[in-house]
Design an enzyme around this catalytic site. Structure first.
Site, PDB file in Angstrom:
ATOM      1  NE  ARG A 184      21.731  21.211  -3.415  1.00 29.48           N
ATOM      2  CZ  ARG A 184      20.881  21.081  -4.425  1.00 29.48           C
ATOM      3  NH1 ARG A 184      20.984  21.870  -5.473  1.00 29.48           N
ATOM      4  NH2 ARG A 184      19.931  20.180  -4.380  1.00 29.48           N
ATOM      5  CE  LYS A 222      17.675  13.237   0.057  1.00 30.69           C
ATOM      6  NZ  LYS A 222      18.574  13.524  -1.088  1.00 30.69           N
ATOM      7  NE  ARG A 251      15.536  22.298  -4.747  1.00 27.72           N
ATOM      8  CZ  ARG A 251      15.984  21.257  -4.051  1.00 27.72           C
ATOM      9  NH1 ARG A 251      15.293  20.135  -4.027  1.00 27.72           N
ATOM     10  NH2 ARG A 251      17.109  21.347  -3.384  1.00 27.72           N
ATOM     11  NE  ARG A 274      20.584  18.036   3.357  1.00 26.08           N
ATOM     12  CZ  ARG A 274      19.494  17.968   2.598  1.00 26.08           C
ATOM     13  NH1 ARG A 274      18.323  17.774   3.134  1.00 26.08           N
ATOM     14  NH2 ARG A 274      19.592  18.087   1.301  1.00 26.08           N
ATOM     15  NE  ARG A 323      15.989  18.614  -7.773  1.00 27.86           N
ATOM     16  CZ  ARG A 323      16.549  18.127  -6.661  1.00 27.86           C
ATOM     17  NH1 ARG A 323      16.073  17.038  -6.087  1.00 27.86           N
ATOM     18  NH2 ARG A 323      17.581  18.753  -6.123  1.00 27.86           N
TER      19      ARG A 323
HETATM   20  P1  ADP Z   1      18.270  17.887  -2.050  1.00 27.72           P
HETATM   21  O1  ADP Z   1      17.474  17.715  -3.272  1.00 27.72           O
HETATM   22  O2  ADP Z   1      19.616  18.505  -2.287  1.00 27.72           O
HETATM   23  O3  ADP Z   1      18.382  16.638  -1.225  1.00 27.72           O
HETATM   24  P2  ADP Z   1      16.475  19.336  -0.163  1.00 27.72           P
HETATM   25  O4  ADP Z   1      15.238  19.821  -0.797  1.00 27.72           O
HETATM   26  O5  ADP Z   1      16.386  18.163   0.759  1.00 27.72           O
HETATM   27  O6  ADP Z   1      17.573  19.085  -1.287  1.00 27.72           O
HETATM   28  O7  ADP Z   1      17.174  20.525   0.643  1.00 27.72           O
HETATM   29  C1  ADP Z   1      17.427  21.767   0.044  1.00 27.72           C
HETATM   30  C2  ADP Z   1      18.212  22.644   1.009  1.00 27.72           C
HETATM   31  O8  ADP Z   1      17.443  22.846   2.216  1.00 27.72           O
HETATM   32  C3  ADP Z   1      19.536  22.067   1.491  1.00 27.72           C
HETATM   33  O9  ADP Z   1      20.591  22.324   0.584  1.00 27.72           O
HETATM   34  C4  ADP Z   1      19.712  22.821   2.820  1.00 27.72           C
HETATM   35  O10 ADP Z   1      20.143  24.145   2.605  1.00 27.72           O
HETATM   36  C5  ADP Z   1      18.293  22.894   3.354  1.00 27.72           C
HETATM   37  N1  ADP Z   1      17.982  21.727   4.221  1.00 27.72           N
HETATM   38  C6  ADP Z   1      17.022  20.780   3.990  1.00 27.72           C
HETATM   39  N2  ADP Z   1      17.024  19.854   4.958  1.00 27.72           N
HETATM   40  C7  ADP Z   1      18.016  20.215   5.825  1.00 27.72           C
HETATM   41  C8  ADP Z   1      18.541  19.647   7.019  1.00 27.72           C
HETATM   42  N3  ADP Z   1      18.049  18.495   7.535  1.00 27.72           N
HETATM   43  N4  ADP Z   1      19.566  20.287   7.629  1.00 27.72           N
HETATM   44  C9  ADP Z   1      20.079  21.437   7.143  1.00 27.72           C
HETATM   45  N5  ADP Z   1      19.643  22.019   6.013  1.00 27.72           N
HETATM   46  C10 ADP Z   1      18.614  21.411   5.349  1.00 27.72           C
HETATM   47  P1  ADP Z   2      16.458  14.090  -4.072  1.00 32.23           P
HETATM   48  O1  ADP Z   2      15.152  14.343  -3.359  1.00 32.23           O
HETATM   49  O2  ADP Z   2      17.204  12.927  -3.496  1.00 32.23           O
HETATM   50  O3  ADP Z   2      17.314  15.303  -4.197  1.00 32.23           O
HETATM   51  P2  ADP Z   2      14.793  13.767  -6.495  1.00 32.23           P
HETATM   52  O4  ADP Z   2      13.813  12.714  -6.129  1.00 32.23           O
HETATM   53  O5  ADP Z   2      14.322  15.160  -6.564  1.00 32.23           O
HETATM   54  O6  ADP Z   2      16.108  13.656  -5.544  1.00 32.23           O
HETATM   55  O7  ADP Z   2      15.464  13.336  -7.884  1.00 32.23           O
HETATM   56  C1  ADP Z   2      16.486  14.131  -8.487  1.00 32.23           C
HETATM   57  C2  ADP Z   2      16.276  14.197  -9.994  1.00 32.23           C
HETATM   58  O8  ADP Z   2      16.549  12.900 -10.566  1.00 32.23           O
HETATM   59  C3  ADP Z   2      14.849  14.522 -10.404  1.00 32.23           C
HETATM   60  O9  ADP Z   2      14.920  15.281 -11.596  1.00 32.23           O
HETATM   61  C4  ADP Z   2      14.211  13.165 -10.645  1.00 32.23           C
HETATM   62  O10 ADP Z   2      13.148  13.229 -11.596  1.00 32.23           O
HETATM   63  C5  ADP Z   2      15.378  12.362 -11.185  1.00 32.23           C
HETATM   64  N1  ADP Z   2      15.339  10.957 -10.794  1.00 32.23           N
HETATM   65  C6  ADP Z   2      14.827  10.401  -9.665  1.00 32.23           C
HETATM   66  N2  ADP Z   2      14.995   9.072  -9.649  1.00 32.23           N
HETATM   67  C7  ADP Z   2      15.653   8.757 -10.802  1.00 32.23           C
HETATM   68  C8  ADP Z   2      16.121   7.510 -11.374  1.00 32.23           C
HETATM   69  N3  ADP Z   2      15.955   6.337 -10.746  1.00 32.23           N
HETATM   70  N4  ADP Z   2      16.741   7.582 -12.581  1.00 32.23           N
HETATM   71  C9  ADP Z   2      16.922   8.780 -13.210  1.00 32.23           C
HETATM   72  N5  ADP Z   2      16.503   9.967 -12.724  1.00 32.23           N
HETATM   73  C10 ADP Z   2      15.871   9.965 -11.534  1.00 32.23           C
END
Ligand code: ADP
Ligand code: ADP
Ligand code: ZN
Length: 213
Positions: free
Chosen positions: A171, A13, A160, A88, A127
């Site tokens: 998660r 994302k 992270r 979420r 990541r």
């Molecule tokens: P991910 O890479 O797992 O999608 P995010 O960076 O979006 O992670 O979120 C990291 C953490 O921040 C989540 O595990 C949660 O604890 C909190 N968080 C982020 N967005 C939300 C939301 N919309 N509702 C509740 N908690 C959230």
């Molecule tokens: P999210 O925000 O959904 O948690 P991220 O964009 O941070 O996910 O991506 C999660 C991890 O996977 C990062 O280390 C990123 O560089 C890697 N990644 C993202 N897109 C791809 C893909 N299409 N193929 C392989 N690895 C990816």
């Protein structure tokens, strides 16, 4: 254009959000980044959110909803925004729908990035993120041009605190229980689009642009 991005942790994302926001000239709002900034700056909101995030649990709905409504009411969001990591829960999605109806600015699209669960753990533990601009890299799948340095802004990359194998499992459980139902929620509203996120980053981006153009 008003878009929400759906997908499990590690789906890509954040990676795709930056590209979408650049192409369509809309604001990228990551609730995870907003919370991490609040934690870094030791704000009251950050102090409330920290324990939930460290454990891989969701921050309570009322805190998140207030944060997002405040953010999307700002001037820079009036021509569109891309929400990444929100909603979420069904309660969050319903609150957003009500807010958008009230102000007469409905969502154009809920874009779901689909990746099989067995690929997610290795994506998350490999990541590395930029603490300055939020860009996300992967040590193997999406490495920065220079080892450990952000391509976009030159800052040193970090891992992270919640990107450990111990936390990832929880998660993913939380995602399946609380967030996956949103796919049907938005399908019923007629705004759902899905893309295959299990392809090279650039191919996923191209598929997303095709879906949104
Ligand atoms: P991910 O890479 O797992 O999608 P995010 O960076 O979006 O992670 O979120 C990291 C953490 O921040 C989540 O595990 C949660 O604890 C909190 N968080 C982020 N967005 C939300 C939301 N919309 N509702 C509740 N908690 C959230
Ligand atoms: P999210 O925000 O959904 O948690 P991220 O964009 O941070 O996910 O991506 C999660 C991890 O996977 C990062 O280390 C990123 O560089 C890697 N990644 C993202 N897109 C791809 C893909 N299409 N193929 C392989 N690895 C990816
Ligand atoms: Zn950066």
């Amino acid at each position: 254009m008003r878009i929400v991005l759906l997908g499990p942790p590690g789906a890509g994302k954040g990676t795709q959000a930056k590209k979408i926001a650049d192409r369509y000239g809309i604001v990228h709002i990551s609730t995870g980044d907003l919370f991490r900034d609040n934690i870094k700056n030791k704000t009251p909101l950050g102090q409330k959110a920290k324990a939930y995030m460290d454990a891989g649990n969701l921050v309570p709905d009322e805190l998140v909803i207030a944060l997002v409504e405040d953010r999307i009411s700002k001037d820079d969001c009036q021509d569109g925004y891309l929400l990444d990591g929100f909603p979420r829960t069904v309660a969050q999605a319903s609150a957003l729908s009500e807010y958008n109806e009230k102000v007469g600015k409905p969502l154009d699209c809920a874009l779901s990035i689909e990746v099989p669960e067995d690929k997610l753990v290795s994506r998350i533990v490999g990541r590395r993120v930029c603490p300055n601009c939020g860009a996300s890299f992967h040590i193997k799948f999406n490495p920065p041009k220079q080892d450990g340095i952000c391509d976009r802004c030159g800052e040193k990359l970090v891992q992270r605190k919640d990107d450990t194998e111990a936390t990832v499992k929880n998660r993913l459980d939380v995602y399946n229980k609380e967030t996956a139902p949103l796919i049907d929620f938005y399908r019923c509203k007629g705004v759902l689009k899905a893309v295959d996120g299990d392809q090279d980053v650039d191919i996923v981006t191209a598929d997303i642009f095709k879906a949104l153009d």
